[in-house]
Each structure stands twice: as C-alpha cells, then as structure tokens.
Enzyme design. Structure first.
Site, PDB file in Angstrom:
ATOM      1  N   GLU A  48       0.823  -1.209   0.000  1.00 26.59           N
ATOM      2  CA  GLU A  48       0.000   0.000   0.000  1.00 26.59           C
ATOM      3  C   GLU A  48       0.861   1.264   0.000  1.00 26.59           C
ATOM      4  OE1 GLU A  48      -3.258   0.413  -0.381  1.00 26.59           O
ATOM      5  OE2 GLU A  48      -3.594  -1.749  -0.520  1.00 26.59           O
ATOM      6  N   ASN A  52       1.070   3.955  -3.099  1.00 23.38           N
ATOM      7  CA  ASN A  52       0.813   5.390  -2.927  1.00 23.38           C
ATOM      8  C   ASN A  52       1.903   6.225  -3.580  1.00 23.38           C
ATOM      9  OD1 ASN A  52      -1.636   5.243  -1.641  1.00 23.38           O
ATOM     10  ND2 ASN A  52      -0.827   5.633   0.402  1.00 23.38           N
ATOM     11  N   ARG A 106      -9.817   4.818  -7.693  1.00 26.52           N
ATOM     12  CA  ARG A 106      -9.018   4.525  -6.502  1.00 26.52           C
ATOM     13  C   ARG A 106      -9.952   4.465  -5.302  1.00 26.52           C
ATOM     14  NH1 ARG A 106      -4.422   2.252  -7.810  1.00 26.52           N
ATOM     15  NH2 ARG A 106      -3.787   3.110  -9.795  1.00 26.52           N
TER      16      ARG A 106
END
Length: 150
Positions: A48, A52, A106
């Site tokens: 994650e 990002n 997203r």
C-alpha cells in the site's frame, strides 16, 4: 530493543517494483522469525505504501522510492520515503475512502489498510519534499524447538 539488522532499498516508483519491494522487505523480516500472518501484514502494508508513491507522489514522471527497515528481536520499523509532491492534509488523507484520484477508480483506503495491518503508522513531511510513511509491527514471540522440522 536489540537491533538485529537493517537495510535500505532504493528503486523507481513504477508499479512493477511494488511486488519486488513487498517481497524484499518480507524476506528480510523472516530472520526475526515472525508468524506467517505477521509477514502477510507487512507485505500488505508495504504494498500500500509503495503503491501510494507510484500513484500519488509522482504524477508526471516516476521518481525514486527508498525503503529503510530496522529489524529488532520483537519488531520491525519500516520507512517508505519519496520525494514527490507530498500531502497537504495528513488527517484528510487518512480518512477512509478519501482519494485524489477518484477518476481512476481509486478506493482511498491505502492509509486505512496500512493502519489496520501495522501496530503504528506515522506520516511525516520529508525535508527534501515528499512524504515519509513510518510503520511499526510487533512480533509475537515464536520459539523453535531444537530439532524441530520446518
């Protein structure tokens, strides 16, 4: 806390490197004998954080990502560092479902996922611009009996 080992990993913020980073950090952490669930949690959180960087930190051209890992007997500290555009409002960015890329479908769950899989999560501005995501995971102690087969 006794420091067992530490490493630093640098790579381009491109999506193919997300799996590499996840696997590399997980493999490094194995030496502290965490449980399979703890390794899975670390892999998910690192995925994650790196995603990002790929999606949000560098909107026009891929920049660099640095991951620093400090491994202790009962925990791991992980920093995912970019020199991208940064985040203006940390509290807003940490809200579930908040995303700056809604047009790209997203989910806005990255920080919520990191928080749920790690014991501590901290966001800091990088002095060079960009972001530092600091994560910590504590390991439950597992003892391997002498002569036990893997």
């Amino acid at each position: 806390m006794k420091l067992l080992n530490e490493m630093e990993l640098n790579f381009k913020a491109i999506s193919i490197n997300e799996g590499f980073a996840r696997s590399c950090v997980a493999a490094f952490c194995v030496q502290a004998n965490p449980s399979l669930d703890e390794i899975t949690d670390i892999k998910t959180a690192v995925s994650e954080a790196v995603t990002n960087c790929v999606v949000h930190a560098y909107p026009s051209i891929p920049g660099n990502v640095c991951i620093k890992v400090k491994l202790y007997e009962n925990s791991v500290d992980i920093e995912v560092i970019d020199e991208g555009i940064g985040i203006e409002d940390f509290e807003k960015a940490r809200e579930p479902f908040f995303t700056t890329k809604a047009d790209e479908e997203r989910s806005g769950m990255g920080f919520a996922v990191m928080e749920s899989f790690m014991d501590n999560l901290e966001l800091k501005n990088n002095a060079n611009k960009g972001l530092i995501v600091k994560m910590q995971k504590f390991f439950r102690q597992q003892k391997i009996a002498v002569g036990e087969n893997c």
